[in-house]
Motif scaffolding. Structure first.
Motif, PDB file in Angstrom:
ATOM      1  N   VAL A 163      33.801   5.207  -8.085  1.00 55.81           N
ATOM      2  CA  VAL A 163      33.656   6.639  -7.830  1.00 55.81           C
ATOM      3  C   VAL A 163      34.539   7.049  -6.648  1.00 55.81           C
ATOM      4  CG1 VAL A 163      32.039   8.448  -7.118  1.00 55.81           C
ATOM      5  CG2 VAL A 163      31.325   6.712  -8.776  1.00 55.81           C
ATOM      6  N   ALA A 164      34.683   6.141  -5.677  1.00 57.66           N
ATOM      7  CA  ALA A 164      35.453   6.456  -4.477  1.00 57.66           C
ATOM      8  C   ALA A 164      36.952   6.278  -4.651  1.00 57.66           C
ATOM      9  CB  ALA A 164      34.959   5.596  -3.307  1.00 57.66           C
ATOM     10  N   TYR A 165      37.359   5.228  -5.399  1.00 60.53           N
ATOM     11  CA  TYR A 165      38.794   4.915  -5.413  1.00 60.53           C
ATOM     12  C   TYR A 165      39.515   5.210  -6.730  1.00 60.53           C
ATOM     13  CZ  TYR A 165      37.838   0.527  -7.989  1.00 60.53           C
ATOM     14  OH  TYR A 165      37.469  -0.386  -8.928  1.00 60.53           O
ATOM     15  N   LYS A 166      38.798   5.444  -7.816  1.00 55.04           N
ATOM     16  CA  LYS A 166      39.461   5.545  -9.117  1.00 55.04           C
ATOM     17  C   LYS A 166      40.407   6.739  -9.206  1.00 55.04           C
ATOM     18  CE  LYS A 166      38.556   5.147 -14.069  1.00 55.04           C
ATOM     19  NZ  LYS A 166      37.512   5.026 -15.122  1.00 55.04           N
ATOM     20  N   ALA A 167      39.934   7.921  -8.838  1.00 56.14           N
ATOM     21  CA  ALA A 167      40.771   9.117  -8.938  1.00 56.14           C
ATOM     22  C   ALA A 167      42.016   9.018  -8.052  1.00 56.14           C
ATOM     23  CB  ALA A 167      39.957  10.363  -8.595  1.00 56.14           C
ATOM     24  N   PRO A 168      41.902   8.591  -6.784  1.00 56.16           N
ATOM     25  CA  PRO A 168      43.118   8.447  -5.963  1.00 56.16           C
ATOM     26  C   PRO A 168      44.112   7.432  -6.531  1.00 56.16           C
ATOM     27  CG  PRO A 168      41.170   8.482  -4.572  1.00 56.16           C
ATOM     28  CD  PRO A 168      40.686   8.394  -5.985  1.00 56.16           C
ATOM     29  N   VAL A 169      43.600   6.321  -7.086  1.00 54.98           N
ATOM     30  CA  VAL A 169      44.490   5.304  -7.663  1.00 54.98           C
ATOM     31  C   VAL A 169      45.256   5.879  -8.847  1.00 54.98           C
ATOM     32  CG1 VAL A 169      44.542   3.142  -8.963  1.00 54.98           C
ATOM     33  CG2 VAL A 169      43.216   3.290  -6.851  1.00 54.98           C
ATOM     34  N   GLN A 183      49.094   5.697 -15.944  1.00 57.19           N
ATOM     35  CA  GLN A 183      47.723   5.411 -16.347  1.00 57.19           C
ATOM     36  C   GLN A 183      47.564   3.935 -16.700  1.00 57.19           C
ATOM     37  OE1 GLN A 183      46.253   8.024 -19.389  1.00 57.19           O
ATOM     38  NE2 GLN A 183      46.209   9.815 -18.042  1.00 57.19           N
ATOM     39  N   SER A 184      48.575   3.361 -17.341  1.00 55.47           N
ATOM     40  CA  SER A 184      48.513   1.935 -17.681  1.00 55.47           C
ATOM     41  C   SER A 184      48.503   1.074 -16.419  1.00 55.47           C
ATOM     42  CB  SER A 184      49.697   1.548 -18.572  1.00 55.47           C
ATOM     43  OG  SER A 184      49.668   2.250 -19.794  1.00 55.47           O
ATOM     44  N   VAL A 189      45.416  -1.878 -11.962  1.00 54.46           N
ATOM     45  CA  VAL A 189      44.984  -1.888 -10.560  1.00 54.46           C
ATOM     46  C   VAL A 189      43.462  -1.884 -10.465  1.00 54.46           C
ATOM     47  CG1 VAL A 189      44.967  -0.592  -8.394  1.00 54.46           C
ATOM     48  CG2 VAL A 189      47.088  -0.817  -9.702  1.00 54.46           C
ATOM     49  N   THR A 190      42.810  -1.033 -11.231  1.00 58.46           N
ATOM     50  CA  THR A 190      41.346  -0.978 -11.183  1.00 58.46           C
ATOM     51  C   THR A 190      40.738  -2.279 -11.679  1.00 58.46           C
ATOM     52  OG1 THR A 190      41.331   0.132 -13.350  1.00 58.46           O
ATOM     53  CG2 THR A 190      41.209   1.521 -11.406  1.00 58.46           C
ATOM     54  N   MET A 191      41.343  -2.895 -12.699  1.00 56.95           N
ATOM     55  CA  MET A 191      40.847  -4.182 -13.183  1.00 56.95           C
ATOM     56  C   MET A 191      41.007  -5.259 -12.114  1.00 56.95           C
ATOM     57  SD  MET A 191      39.363  -5.833 -15.632  1.00 56.95           S
ATOM     58  CE  MET A 191      39.486  -4.701 -17.017  1.00 56.95           C
ATOM     59  N   LEU A 192      42.126  -5.219 -11.392  1.00 51.99           N
ATOM     60  CA  LEU A 192      42.349  -6.188 -10.312  1.00 51.99           C
ATOM     61  C   LEU A 192      41.330  -6.002  -9.187  1.00 51.99           C
ATOM     62  CD1 LEU A 192      46.246  -6.264 -10.051  1.00 51.99           C
ATOM     63  CD2 LEU A 192      44.753  -8.121 -10.812  1.00 51.99           C
ATOM     64  N   ILE A 193      41.012  -4.756  -8.871  1.00 50.77           N
ATOM     65  CA  ILE A 193      40.008  -4.502  -7.833  1.00 50.77           C
ATOM     66  C   ILE A 193      38.653  -5.052  -8.270  1.00 50.77           C
ATOM     67  CG2 ILE A 193      38.727  -2.706  -6.606  1.00 50.77           C
ATOM     68  CD1 ILE A 193      41.279  -1.000  -6.685  1.00 50.77           C
ATOM     69  N   ASN A 194      38.277  -4.780  -9.519  1.00 46.32           N
ATOM     70  CA  ASN A 194      37.013  -5.312 -10.041  1.00 46.32           C
ATOM     71  C   ASN A 194      37.000  -6.835 -10.008  1.00 46.32           C
ATOM     72  OD1 ASN A 194      35.767  -2.859 -10.579  1.00 46.32           O
ATOM     73  ND2 ASN A 194      36.612  -2.719 -12.642  1.00 46.32           N
ATOM     74  N   SER A 195      38.123  -7.446 -10.393  1.00 47.36           N
ATOM     75  CA  SER A 195      38.207  -8.904 -10.436  1.00 47.36           C
ATOM     76  C   SER A 195      38.119  -9.501  -9.034  1.00 47.36           C
ATOM     77  CB  SER A 195      39.517  -9.332 -11.108  1.00 47.36           C
ATOM     78  OG  SER A 195      39.575  -8.889 -12.447  1.00 47.36           O
ATOM     79  N   THR A 196      38.714  -8.821  -8.066  1.00 51.00           N
ATOM     80  CA  THR A 196      38.656  -9.313  -6.684  1.00 51.00           C
ATOM     81  C   THR A 196      37.230  -9.280  -6.149  1.00 51.00           C
ATOM     82  OG1 THR A 196      40.919  -8.541  -6.274  1.00 51.00           O
ATOM     83  CG2 THR A 196      39.540  -8.978  -4.353  1.00 51.00           C
ATOM     84  N   ILE A 197      36.531  -8.201  -6.441  1.00 48.34           N
ATOM     85  CA  ILE A 197      35.127  -8.100  -6.023  1.00 48.34           C
ATOM     86  C   ILE A 197      34.313  -9.219  -6.660  1.00 48.34           C
ATOM     87  CG2 ILE A 197      33.035  -6.690  -6.155  1.00 48.34           C
ATOM     88  CD1 ILE A 197      34.908  -4.222  -6.089  1.00 48.34           C
ATOM     89  N   ALA A 198      34.489  -9.387  -7.974  1.00 50.33           N
ATOM     90  CA  ALA A 198      33.741 -10.418  -8.690  1.00 50.33           C
ATOM     91  C   ALA A 198      34.098 -11.812  -8.185  1.00 50.33           C
ATOM     92  CB  ALA A 198      34.015 -10.312 -10.193  1.00 50.33           C
ATOM     93  N   PHE A 199      35.379 -12.014  -7.839  1.00 51.94           N
ATOM     94  CA  PHE A 199      35.839 -13.326  -7.385  1.00 51.94           C
ATOM     95  C   PHE A 199      35.013 -13.823  -6.207  1.00 51.94           C
ATOM     96  CE2 PHE A 199      38.401 -15.870  -4.508  1.00 51.94           C
ATOM     97  CZ  PHE A 199      38.944 -16.832  -5.340  1.00 51.94           C
TER      98      PHE A 199
END
Length: 235
Positions: A163-169, A183-184, A189-199
């Motif tokens: 919610v905080a970073y998606k629109a700016p990215v 958009q691609s 980028v959003t997938m990488l952010i999610n993966s980093t958090i999960a990592f």
């Protein structure tokens, strides 16, 4: 005679490869014995990054496939967390229609593309990390139960952060690369952010749920449904 020489040369090449494989295994075994925790983290990082690559390939494919269906016109908007005026901010915000300039929209098509990709990645990660990295020999059902809980909590937390970073990215990437390509890139980028958090979160989770007990104690451990920190692999 030439045929015999060819076979002999092939045999020598095969022997050379076998020796290199054995030497590599022996080198890794010594490294594990001396630096057990470091070796464990290296394996964890290898599998996590490999699965991230799989997700980066899979998600755009699923998004494209589902985007060709009527699923894109079915909204998925759940868990409202705020708003301004008539605008409601959802934790999971996939409005009907194609993805807009802020990365919103996509409907059920985009939602399924993201969640199926994450689910497949986590299933692959679960078995690779359990069987190879942590070499757990306790109950797989208990581990899967706690893993599922962690997965749900992390998914919700990651959605809240979006919610905080998606629109700016999405805005930044489209300014740099244009609307379609931007958009691609923003998807990646959003997938990488999610993966980093999960990592980082899952590494701590795995240390707790993937236990290894001495040989002969597996049955007792499998009955213990309360996860405790796993012992260091080798030191």
């Amino acid at each position: 005679m030439a045929h015999w020489n060819t076979d002999r040369a092939g045999g020598h090449a095969g022997d050379g490869r076998s020796r290199m494989v054995r030497a590599g295994k022996e080198l890794w075994r010594r490294f594990e014995e001396r630096f057990g925790s470091v070796a464990q983290f290296v394996l964890f990082m290898f599998f996590a990054n490999a699965i991230t690559v799989v997700q980066l390939v899979l998600m755009p494919i699923l998004k494209w496939v589902f985007g060709k269906t009527s699923l894109v016109d079915i909204p998925v908007q759940a868990l409202p967390i705020g708003g301004s005026g008539d605008h409601v901010v959802y934790m999971f915000d996939y409005a009907a229609g194609h993805v807009d300039a802020d990365g919103l929209g996509g409907g059920l098509a985009y939602f399924l593309a993201v969640q199926i990709t994450l689910f497949i990645g986590q299933v692959l990660d679960f078995f690779a990390q359990r069987n190879i990295t942590f070499r757990s020999n306790t109950s797989i059902r208990v581990a899967a139960f706690w893993y599922a809980i962690a997965y749900i909590l992390i998914t919700v937390a990651a959605a809240a952060l979006q919610v905080a970073y998606k629109a700016p990215v999405y805005s930044l990437m489209q300014n740099w690369f244009g609307q379609v390509r931007g958009q691609s890139v923003a998807d990646v980028v959003t997938m990488l952010i999610n993966s980093t958090i999960a990592f980082w979160v899952f590494y701590l989770v795995f240390k707790v749920i993937f236990k290894r007990v001495p040989e002969g104690d597996e049955d007792a451990a499998s009955r213990d449904e309360t996860p405790r920190p796993a012992p260091a692999s080798r030191s």
